[in-house]
Design an enzyme around this catalytic site. Structure first.
Site, PDB file in Angstrom:
ATOM      1  N   GLU A 114      -5.188   3.940   5.788  1.00 40.45           N
ATOM      2  CA  GLU A 114      -4.805   3.690   4.390  1.00 40.45           C
ATOM      3  C   GLU A 114      -5.123   4.895   3.500  1.00 40.45           C
ATOM      4  OE1 GLU A 114      -5.927  -0.259   2.659  1.00 40.45           O
ATOM      5  OE2 GLU A 114      -6.619   0.983   1.005  1.00 40.45           O
ATOM      6  N   ARG A 142       0.824  -1.224   0.000  1.00 37.32           N
ATOM      7  CA  ARG A 142       0.000   0.000   0.000  1.00 37.32           C
ATOM      8  C   ARG A 142       0.852   1.267   0.000  1.00 37.32           C
ATOM      9  NH1 ARG A 142      -2.594  -3.649  -0.861  1.00 37.32           N
ATOM     10  NH2 ARG A 142      -4.640  -4.247  -0.071  1.00 37.32           N
ATOM     11  N   SER A 146     -11.131  -0.328   2.970  1.00 46.08           N
ATOM     12  CA  SER A 146     -10.382  -0.519   4.224  1.00 46.08           C
ATOM     13  C   SER A 146      -9.840   0.817   4.699  1.00 46.08           C
ATOM     14  CB  SER A 146      -9.182  -1.441   3.991  1.00 46.08           C
ATOM     15  OG  SER A 146      -9.627  -2.673   3.491  1.00 46.08           O
TER      16      SER A 146
HETATM   17  C1  LIG Z   1     -15.536  -0.009  -1.496  1.00 45.42           C
HETATM   18  C2  LIG Z   1     -14.056   0.221  -1.678  1.00 45.42           C
HETATM   19  C3  LIG Z   1     -13.213  -0.861  -1.834  1.00 45.42           C
HETATM   20  C4  LIG Z   1     -11.827  -0.665  -2.001  1.00 45.42           C
HETATM   21  N1  LIG Z   1     -11.032  -1.760  -2.147  1.00 45.42           N
HETATM   22  C5  LIG Z   1      -9.696  -1.610  -2.316  1.00 45.42           C
HETATM   23  C6  LIG Z   1      -8.851  -2.755  -2.476  1.00 45.42           C
HETATM   24  O1  LIG Z   1      -9.312  -3.883  -2.513  1.00 45.42           O
HETATM   25  N2  LIG Z   1      -7.521  -2.550  -2.611  1.00 45.42           N
HETATM   26  C7  LIG Z   1      -6.980  -1.293  -2.611  1.00 45.42           C
HETATM   27  O2  LIG Z   1      -5.748  -1.197  -2.747  1.00 45.42           O
HETATM   28  N3  LIG Z   1      -7.755  -0.195  -2.486  1.00 45.42           N
HETATM   29  C8  LIG Z   1      -9.097  -0.322  -2.324  1.00 45.42           C
HETATM   30  N4  LIG Z   1      -9.895   0.779  -2.164  1.00 45.42           N
HETATM   31  C9  LIG Z   1      -9.278   2.127  -2.143  1.00 45.42           C
HETATM   32  C10 LIG Z   1      -9.319   2.856  -3.496  1.00 45.42           C
HETATM   33  O3  LIG Z   1     -10.335   2.349  -4.304  1.00 45.42           O
HETATM   34  C11 LIG Z   1      -7.995   2.757  -4.245  1.00 45.42           C
HETATM   35  O4  LIG Z   1      -6.949   3.261  -3.464  1.00 45.42           O
HETATM   36  C12 LIG Z   1      -8.043   3.527  -5.570  1.00 45.42           C
HETATM   37  O5  LIG Z   1      -6.859   3.327  -6.291  1.00 45.42           O
HETATM   38  C13 LIG Z   1      -8.269   5.021  -5.372  1.00 45.42           C
HETATM   39  O6  LIG Z   1      -8.588   5.568  -6.633  1.00 45.42           O
HETATM   40  P1  LIG Z   1      -9.229   7.001  -6.771  1.00 45.42           P
HETATM   41  O7  LIG Z   1      -9.223   7.350  -8.222  1.00 45.42           O
HETATM   42  O8  LIG Z   1     -10.552   7.041  -6.094  1.00 45.42           O
HETATM   43  O9  LIG Z   1      -8.173   7.894  -6.003  1.00 45.42           O
HETATM   44  P2  LIG Z   1      -8.450   9.076  -4.973  1.00 45.42           P
HETATM   45  O10 LIG Z   1      -9.140   8.536  -3.765  1.00 45.42           O
HETATM   46  O11 LIG Z   1      -9.086  10.222  -5.653  1.00 45.42           O
HETATM   47  O12 LIG Z   1      -6.962   9.462  -4.557  1.00 45.42           O
HETATM   48  C14 LIG Z   1      -6.218   8.626  -3.687  1.00 45.42           C
HETATM   49  C15 LIG Z   1      -4.822   9.222  -3.511  1.00 45.42           C
HETATM   50  O13 LIG Z   1      -4.104   9.128  -4.730  1.00 45.42           O
HETATM   51  C16 LIG Z   1      -3.732  10.423  -5.197  1.00 45.42           C
HETATM   52  N5  LIG Z   1      -3.912  10.408  -6.636  1.00 45.42           N
HETATM   53  C17 LIG Z   1      -4.994   9.988  -7.326  1.00 45.42           C
HETATM   54  N6  LIG Z   1      -4.755  10.068  -8.648  1.00 45.42           N
HETATM   55  C18 LIG Z   1      -3.504  10.546  -8.802  1.00 45.42           C
HETATM   56  C19 LIG Z   1      -2.689  10.860  -9.922  1.00 45.42           C
HETATM   57  N7  LIG Z   1      -3.120  10.689 -11.164  1.00 45.42           N
HETATM   58  N8  LIG Z   1      -1.444  11.361  -9.700  1.00 45.42           N
HETATM   59  C20 LIG Z   1      -0.988  11.551  -8.440  1.00 45.42           C
HETATM   60  N9  LIG Z   1      -1.722  11.274  -7.333  1.00 45.42           N
HETATM   61  C21 LIG Z   1      -2.966  10.774  -7.521  1.00 45.42           C
HETATM   62  C22 LIG Z   1      -4.659  11.399  -4.488  1.00 45.42           C
HETATM   63  O14 LIG Z   1      -4.084  12.688  -4.382  1.00 45.42           O
HETATM   64  C23 LIG Z   1      -4.828  10.708  -3.151  1.00 45.42           C
HETATM   65  O15 LIG Z   1      -3.711  10.967  -2.340  1.00 45.42           O
HETATM   66  C24 LIG Z   1     -11.291   0.636  -2.012  1.00 45.42           C
HETATM   67  C25 LIG Z   1     -12.156   1.742  -1.869  1.00 45.42           C
HETATM   68  C26 LIG Z   1     -13.521   1.545  -1.701  1.00 45.42           C
HETATM   69  C27 LIG Z   1     -14.431   2.732  -1.580  1.00 45.42           C
END
Ligand SMILES: Cc1cc2nc3c(=O)[nH]c(=O)nc-3n(C[C@H](O)[C@H](O)[C@H](O)COP(=O)(O)OP(=O)(O)OC[C@H]3O[C@@H](n4cnc5c(N)ncnc54)[C@H](O)[C@@H]3O)c2cc1C
Length: 346
Positions: free
Chosen positions: A338, A168, A242
């Site tokens: 996380e 992570r 999580s």
């Molecule tokens: C129901 C649910 C289940 C999930 N299950 C998992 C799982 O199984 N495994 C897991 O690892 N995660 C899981 N997650 C967490 C999440 O989905 C992941 O971390 C996902 O990659 C976040 O994507 P996002 O586009 O929503 O990023 P955001 O939440 O918008 O951003 C997350 C972080 O990344 C940064 N960021 C985003 N895009 C960029 C970019 N292009 N350049 C630089 N920084 C950036 C943001 O600034 C922030 O710090 C889950 C979330 C939910 C709601």
């Protein structure tokens, strides 16, 4: 030609994060072209302000308004760059949907991302915390990450080693002010190498009558069914998956916890360390299903912090801290969040 970006002032963030918490961004830019990123960052009104990228907001908790510029990346092309018959190199721009990319690769019989099906979010966020699920991590499939380096003021191509992927974690997560990921290139295989040893995947496949040599598509649908059963849907109840990482602790501490609680799950980690189950620790403190106002821990899954309605980011954070404090008191282990917490320190 459409404009390369749109800039709005004082943007509401509640619809842009899966906790559904209310917050505002001083500026919000929707980018349709990666090449326009330097120009937006150089705008005089932005100068010196903090900058962050927001994908689908499924891994952030806004504990306060954001006083600077939020970038949303809307470029989302996906294509095969190279295919030698054994493996293919797929390039996806940061704004492509993660789950849609998984489907796109599976439809072309490319294996590697199937265990990561249905993780919310955009492609650009996947390398940030090296998304992982059901025995796989995205780092295993990433060949190159393309990013705007705010420090050097140029686009860079980082190979997997330079990304410093860990559990992570990555160089992007450790230096959030520096990197804006614009595209990711994945090396995917034509031949499936199914990973079935994690949390019920094999059993789920068996329940569907698949007992030998599952295809990547079958693995992905088993993972999807498991996820739908186990995790609360953020379109129904606000959450970020999580909320706590599984703590990696000194092996001696893990042994002491195991001696006192023989049923505690303990997994091997790097040398001299063990990984504990954050869900087990939280459940052991009685938090599963506990609610205080609109903040709570899901009854479905002890790792998931939920917003039952109108909890603020600060309230959710305060609740999460109480959970972590009680785990520390009972087990001597400090839990770490996380998601990225915006506007407050953990
Ligand atoms: C129901 C649910 C289940 C999930 N299950 C998992 C799982 O199984 N495994 C897991 O690892 N995660 C899981 N997650 C967490 C999440 O989905 C992941 O971390 C996902 O990659 C976040 O994507 P996002 O586009 O929503 O990023 P955001 O939440 O918008 O951003 C997350 C972080 O990344 C940064 N960021 C985003 N895009 C960029 C970019 N292009 N350049 C630089 N920084 C950036 C943001 O600034 C922030 O710090 C889950 C979330 C939910 C709601």
């Amino acid at each position: 030609m459409p404009e390369a970006y749109t800039l709005v002032e004082r943007a509401a963030l509640a619809p842009l994060n899966t906790f559904g918490v209310a917050a505002t961004a001083r500026w919000l830019a929707e980018m349709r072209d990666a090449e326009a990123i330097p120009a937006v960052l150089a705008l005089p009104v932005i100068s010196g302000a903090p900058v962050m990228v927001l994908g689908e907001g499924s891994n952030v908790l806004f504990a306060a308004d954001f006083p600077g510029l939020i970038l949303r990346l809307a470029f989302d092309a996906v294509r095969v760059l190279d295919d030698d018959g054994t493996t293919a190199l797929v390039r996806a721009e940061a704004g492509a949907g993660w789950n849609a990319l998984v489907d796109w690769t599976l439809a072309r019989n490319l294996a590697g991302l199937e265990n990561l099906a249905l993780i919310p979010g955009l492609v650009g966020a996947a390398p940030i915390q090296n998304v992982g699920a059901y025995g796989a991590e995205v780092a295993e499939s990433i060949e190159t990450v393309e990013a705007w380096d705010r420090q050097a003021a140029r686009f860079e191509r980082l190979d997997a080693r330079q990304c410093e992927f860990a559990y992570r974690d990555s160089v992007f997560k450790r230096e959030p002010q520096r990197w804006i990921v614009t595209a990711v290139e994945f090396r995917l295989a034509r031949e499936a190498r199914p990973r079935l040893d994690s949390a019920g995947v094999r059993e789920e496949l068996a329940a569907q009558g698949v007992t030998a040599d599952p295809t990547p598509q079958q693995v992905a649908s088993a993972v999807r069914r498991l996820r739908r059963r186990k995790l609360p849907d953020p379109t129904v109840i606000g959450n970020a998956g999580s909320f706590f990482k599984n703590p990696v602790v000194d092996a001696a501490l893990a042994t002491r916890i195991r001696a006192a609680h023989p049923q505690a799950p303990v997994y091997p980690a790097d040398e001299g360390c063990s990984k504990l189950s954050a869900a087990w620790l939280i459940e052991g403190c009685g938090w599963r299903g506990h609610r205080d106002g609109d903040a709570g821990i899901s009854a479905q899954h002890a790792l998931v912090l939920v917003n039952y309605g109108n909890a603020s980011g600060a309230e959710l954070l305060a609740f999460a801290r109480r959970v972590a404090d009680s785990v520390e008191q009972r087990f001597g282990v400090r839990l770490e969040p996380e998601p990225r917490i915006v506007g407050a320190r953990w």
